[in-house]
Design an enzyme around this catalytic site. Sequence first.
Site, PDB file in Angstrom:
ATOM      1  N   ILE A 155      49.590  30.357  66.887  1.00  0.00           N
ATOM      2  CA  ILE A 155      50.255  30.305  68.196  1.00  0.00           C
ATOM      3  C   ILE A 155      49.811  31.468  69.072  1.00  0.00           C
ATOM      4  O   ILE A 155      49.458  31.280  70.241  1.00  0.00           O
ATOM      5  CB  ILE A 155      51.778  30.308  68.014  1.00  0.00           C
ATOM      6  N   SER A 233      59.397  33.298  68.892  1.00  0.00           N
ATOM      7  CA  SER A 233      59.094  33.390  67.457  1.00  0.00           C
ATOM      8  C   SER A 233      60.355  33.204  66.637  1.00  0.00           C
ATOM      9  O   SER A 233      60.737  32.081  66.305  1.00  0.00           O
ATOM     10  CB  SER A 233      58.405  34.723  67.148  1.00  0.00           C
ATOM     11  N   ARG A 234      61.055  34.292  66.315  1.00  0.00           N
ATOM     12  CA  ARG A 234      62.315  34.241  65.600  1.00  0.00           C
ATOM     13  C   ARG A 234      63.300  35.174  66.288  1.00  0.00           C
ATOM     14  O   ARG A 234      62.928  36.267  66.723  1.00  0.00           O
ATOM     15  CB  ARG A 234      62.132  34.661  64.120  1.00  0.00           C
ATOM     16  N   ASP A 258      63.478  31.577  73.684  1.00  0.00           N
ATOM     17  CA  ASP A 258      63.687  30.255  73.103  1.00  0.00           C
ATOM     18  C   ASP A 258      64.408  30.372  71.770  1.00  0.00           C
ATOM     19  O   ASP A 258      64.753  29.364  71.159  1.00  0.00           O
ATOM     20  CB  ASP A 258      62.346  29.539  72.899  1.00  0.00           C
ATOM     21  N   GLU A 263      71.517  32.268  66.515  1.00  0.00           N
ATOM     22  CA  GLU A 263      71.454  30.918  67.060  1.00  0.00           C
ATOM     23  C   GLU A 263      71.985  29.845  66.118  1.00  0.00           C
ATOM     24  O   GLU A 263      72.255  28.726  66.538  1.00  0.00           O
ATOM     25  CB  GLU A 263      70.018  30.567  67.454  1.00  0.00           C
ATOM     26  N   HIS A 295      65.732  26.703  71.534  1.00  0.00           N
ATOM     27  CA  HIS A 295      64.785  26.498  70.430  1.00  0.00           C
ATOM     28  C   HIS A 295      64.038  25.166  70.586  1.00  0.00           C
ATOM     29  O   HIS A 295      63.988  24.343  69.677  1.00  0.00           O
ATOM     30  CB  HIS A 295      65.520  26.534  69.081  1.00  0.00           C
ATOM     31  N   ALA A 297      60.753  25.143  71.982  1.00  0.00           N
ATOM     32  CA  ALA A 297      59.328  25.392  72.213  1.00  0.00           C
ATOM     33  C   ALA A 297      58.446  24.456  71.402  1.00  0.00           C
ATOM     34  O   ALA A 297      57.369  24.071  71.840  1.00  0.00           O
ATOM     35  CB  ALA A 297      58.987  26.847  71.900  1.00  0.00           C
ATOM     36  N   PHE A 298      58.894  24.081  70.219  1.00  0.00           N
ATOM     37  CA  PHE A 298      58.107  23.198  69.351  1.00  0.00           C
ATOM     38  C   PHE A 298      58.180  21.743  69.786  1.00  0.00           C
ATOM     39  O   PHE A 298      57.433  20.902  69.276  1.00  0.00           O
ATOM     40  CB  PHE A 298      58.645  23.282  67.914  1.00  0.00           C
TER      41      PHE A 298
END
Length: 336
Positions: A155, A233-234, A258, A263, A295, A297-298
């Site tokens: 990424i 990322s995380r 994101d 979360e 969350h 982005a994917f």
Amino acid sequence: MRAAVYSTHAWERPFLEAASLSAGHALTYFAESLHIDTAPLAEGLPAVCVFANDRVDATVLRRLLAGGTQLVCLRSVGFNHVDLEAADTLGMTVLRVPAYSPYAVAEHTIGLLLSVNRKLHRAYARVREHNFALDGLLGFDLHGRTVGVIGTGRIGTVVVRILRGFGCEVLVSDPQRSAEVEALGARYVDLAELWPACDVVTLHCPLTPGTRHLVDADAIDAMRDGVVLLNTSRGAVVDSRALLAGLKSGKIGAVGLDVYEEEGDLFFRDLSEAVLQDDVFARLLTFPNVLVTGHQAFFTREAVTAIATITMANLSGFEAGNIDLANRVTAAAIRP
């Protein structure tokens, strides 16, 4: 192979069903997330298939094993929600999706950057109220700016490529250097040099003990005044309380998130009728220079297809006794 699919979302089920049909697996779907109270739902099933915010701690793993489960199949790249030490001790196998579409997350990252820089989220809301004033919407050219990219895996590499296309100077930091990234014109530096040199900092590293709260109060203090910070990322790579303090002081100019470190109690569900119990997150949402996505982005067709396909391939490999070792994660992955 029979597997319990936890945290099943309506949007992913068609992809999982299509992939499982061609692979010949029998999936039992549960909307509930995995935790100690829902672990008995997998009784008698040799595999569980879990999502990013399912809780796979030692207690849950022992309960799953007692019910006959031997395989934990992750529908995610990240594995910080799994107690890998416990899984190894219990003799359970953990397989993940090591990559799906790096373009999905990278493109979303750039979308967040463009939005918070040019205040697109605020402009959209204004125009819908017939307010066409430009006051407060001033941004800056990305061309010629310096951007720091932390993490140059798949990424991060795509992010570097896009940023170079904008004409940005790119500094990168990663324990493992990439010849491809260097060929793109990015320069590897340590974090002490990266923080104060960058107008924008974007995070693309995994969550490990070494990267937890990588962006803390000291890191933020070392950054350039008015820095734009992005995290796809995380969540726990960023200390949320330190982030809040940096926003309040004006040290941080804008934020695009994101992910968020707490979360698990928020994302992937509709809480529009509920009162948010996380005071830090609720405070973050009050800032006009903060843009949060849940969350997602994917979340492209290509990425979701790849996640479903690789997950089914992991089930097939385990069933055949021929797992893809590149997809297996053990406690060694989190040790320094």
